[in-house]
Write a protein that holds these residues in place. Structure first.
Motif, PDB file in Angstrom:
ATOM      1  N   ILE A  57       0.854  -1.183   0.000  1.00 59.41           N
ATOM      2  CA  ILE A  57       0.000   0.000   0.000  1.00 59.41           C
ATOM      3  C   ILE A  57       0.888   1.229   0.000  1.00 59.41           C
ATOM      4  N   PHE A  58       0.617   2.151  -0.916  1.00 63.33           N
ATOM      5  CA  PHE A  58       1.383   3.372  -1.031  1.00 63.33           C
ATOM      6  C   PHE A  58       0.470   4.550  -0.766  1.00 63.33           C
ATOM      7  N   VAL A  59       0.935   5.505   0.038  1.00 60.25           N
ATOM      8  CA  VAL A  59       0.158   6.693   0.360  1.00 60.25           C
ATOM      9  C   VAL A  59       0.562   7.796  -0.596  1.00 60.25           C
ATOM     10  N   LEU A  60      -0.434   8.455  -1.191  1.00 62.02           N
ATOM     11  CA  LEU A  60      -0.195   9.490  -2.176  1.00 62.02           C
ATOM     12  C   LEU A  60      -0.599  10.839  -1.628  1.00 62.02           C
TER      13      LEU A  60
ATOM     14  N   ALA B 234     -10.817   7.331 -13.706  1.00 61.33           N
ATOM     15  CA  ALA B 234     -11.032   8.006 -12.425  1.00 61.33           C
ATOM     16  C   ALA B 234      -9.886   7.707 -11.466  1.00 61.33           C
ATOM     17  N   ALA B 235      -9.465   6.454 -11.417  1.00 64.96           N
ATOM     18  CA  ALA B 235      -8.349   6.076 -10.548  1.00 64.96           C
ATOM     19  C   ALA B 235      -7.061   6.780 -10.966  1.00 64.96           C
TER      20      ALA B 235
ATOM     21  N   SER C 178      -2.420  -6.102  -6.090  1.00 67.80           N
ATOM     22  CA  SER C 178      -1.585  -6.184  -4.882  1.00 67.80           C
ATOM     23  C   SER C 178      -0.823  -4.880  -4.631  1.00 67.80           C
ATOM     24  N   TYR C 179      -0.611  -4.112  -5.672  1.00 73.23           N
ATOM     25  CA  TYR C 179      -0.018  -2.779  -5.518  1.00 73.23           C
ATOM     26  C   TYR C 179      -1.174  -1.797  -5.380  1.00 73.23           C
ATOM     27  N   GLU C 180      -1.424  -1.352  -4.173  1.00 70.27           N
ATOM     28  CA  GLU C 180      -2.555  -0.457  -3.900  1.00 70.27           C
ATOM     29  C   GLU C 180      -2.035   0.899  -3.466  1.00 70.27           C
ATOM     30  N   ALA C 181      -2.484   1.938  -4.120  1.00 65.16           N
ATOM     31  CA  ALA C 181      -2.107   3.299  -3.744  1.00 65.16           C
ATOM     32  C   ALA C 181      -3.269   3.957  -3.011  1.00 65.16           C
ATOM     33  N   VAL C 182      -2.973   4.616  -1.912  1.00 60.92           N
ATOM     34  CA  VAL C 182      -3.972   5.289  -1.085  1.00 60.92           C
ATOM     35  C   VAL C 182      -3.540   6.727  -0.885  1.00 60.92           C
ATOM     36  N   ASP C 183      -4.461   7.669  -1.071  1.00 66.08           N
ATOM     37  CA  ASP C 183      -4.081   9.068  -0.887  1.00 66.08           C
ATOM     38  C   ASP C 183      -4.062   9.444   0.590  1.00 66.08           C
ATOM     39  N   ALA C 184      -3.708  10.688   0.864  1.00 68.02           N
ATOM     40  CA  ALA C 184      -3.538  11.137   2.244  1.00 68.02           C
ATOM     41  C   ALA C 184      -4.843  11.133   3.031  1.00 68.02           C
ATOM     42  N   TYR C 185      -5.973  11.068   2.341  1.00 73.62           N
ATOM     43  CA  TYR C 185      -7.269  11.040   3.007  1.00 73.62           C
ATOM     44  C   TYR C 185      -7.859   9.632   3.073  1.00 73.62           C
ATOM     45  N   GLY C 186      -7.077   8.647   2.642  1.00 73.89           N
ATOM     46  CA  GLY C 186      -7.506   7.263   2.768  1.00 73.89           C
ATOM     47  C   GLY C 186      -8.273   6.695   1.591  1.00 73.89           C
ATOM     48  N   THR C 187      -8.342   7.433   0.478  1.00 72.32           N
ATOM     49  CA  THR C 187      -9.049   6.960  -0.701  1.00 72.32           C
ATOM     50  C   THR C 187      -8.101   6.138  -1.564  1.00 72.32           C
ATOM     51  N   SER C 188      -8.555   4.971  -2.008  1.00 71.95           N
ATOM     52  CA  SER C 188      -7.696   4.038  -2.733  1.00 71.95           C
ATOM     53  C   SER C 188      -8.080   3.925  -4.199  1.00 71.95           C
ATOM     54  N   ILE C 189      -7.176   3.338  -4.981  1.00 72.40           N
ATOM     55  CA  ILE C 189      -7.468   3.031  -6.378  1.00 72.40           C
ATOM     56  C   ILE C 189      -8.695   2.127  -6.466  1.00 72.40           C
TER      57      ILE C 189
END
Length: 203
Positions: free
Chosen positions: A2-5, A148-149, A167-178
């Motif tokens: 999980i990656f935070v964006l 959109a993603a 398995s590679y999931e990116a999540v932004d600073a507010y917790g929203t994911s791909i």
């Protein structure tokens, strides 16, 4: 993984905003062709509520509602700008360099949104037909969900997500994911958006 964006979402009052059900496309909705803006304004339910359906305009307005509540003039806590919460780095790729000018100009923001979709569609031109119709992490993948993603996390991160089987999931600073955007924005008709390599905003 999980990656935070850095986020495109609006600031804290809208952190947990939900897109109204009337703006979310479902599998049962017909696939509509994009319509001119003036024609869209005429397509209204009783009481003046727009009915954008699964058209491009429906996609655009649903995404804008999630990003900023549809506010052209907002800046979030991380510095993302306007109705669609663009970062200045992404805008510069499209030839927009002045944040104040961008934030004060709704027409420019709409052009930037369409231009960025064309850019992302070019970057993902091989992945869209390869993965559309498949299920990843329990979500049916569609072209509109992918685009959109890409708006949320960047086209490169969406490529990694799709090619890793989720398995590679990116999540932004507010917790929203791909995965969240693939689900929320699936099923819109994006056929009117043509892929374009390195497009620039005409303004």
């Amino acid at each position: 993984m999980i990656f935070v964006l850095a986020s495109f979402d609006a600031d804290s009052p809208l952190d947990n905003v939900r897109v109204p059900e009337s703006l979310i496309a479902t599998d049962s909705l017909p696939q509509l062709q994009p319509v001119p803006e003036m024609e869209f304004r005429a397509q209204r339910r009783p009481g003046g509520i727009p009915f954008p359906g699964s058209s491009y305009i429906g996609f655009r307005e649903a995404l804008a509602f999630k990003e900023s509540g549809g506010d052209y003039f907002t800046t979030n806590t991380l510095g993302y700008l306007g109705k669609y919460q663009f970062g200045i780095g992404t805008l510069q790729l499209m030839g927009v360099y002045n944040a104040a000018t961008f934030l004060s100009n709704p027409e420019l923001q709409e052009k930037a949104f369409a231009t960025n979709l064309a850019r992302n569609k070019w970057i993902l031109r091989r992945d869209i037909p390869r993965f559309a119709g498949k299920r990843i992490n329990g979500v049916e993948v569609t072209e509109s969900g992918i685009l959109a993603a890409a708006h949320l996390a960047g086209a490169g991160n969406v490529k990694k997500y799709l090619r890793s089987g989720g398995s590679y999931e990116a999540v932004d600073a507010y917790g929203t994911s791909i995965t969240n955007y693939l689900r929320k924005f699936r099923g819109y008709d994006m056929s009117g958006i043509l892929p374009e390599k390195n497009p620039k905003v005409d303004f």
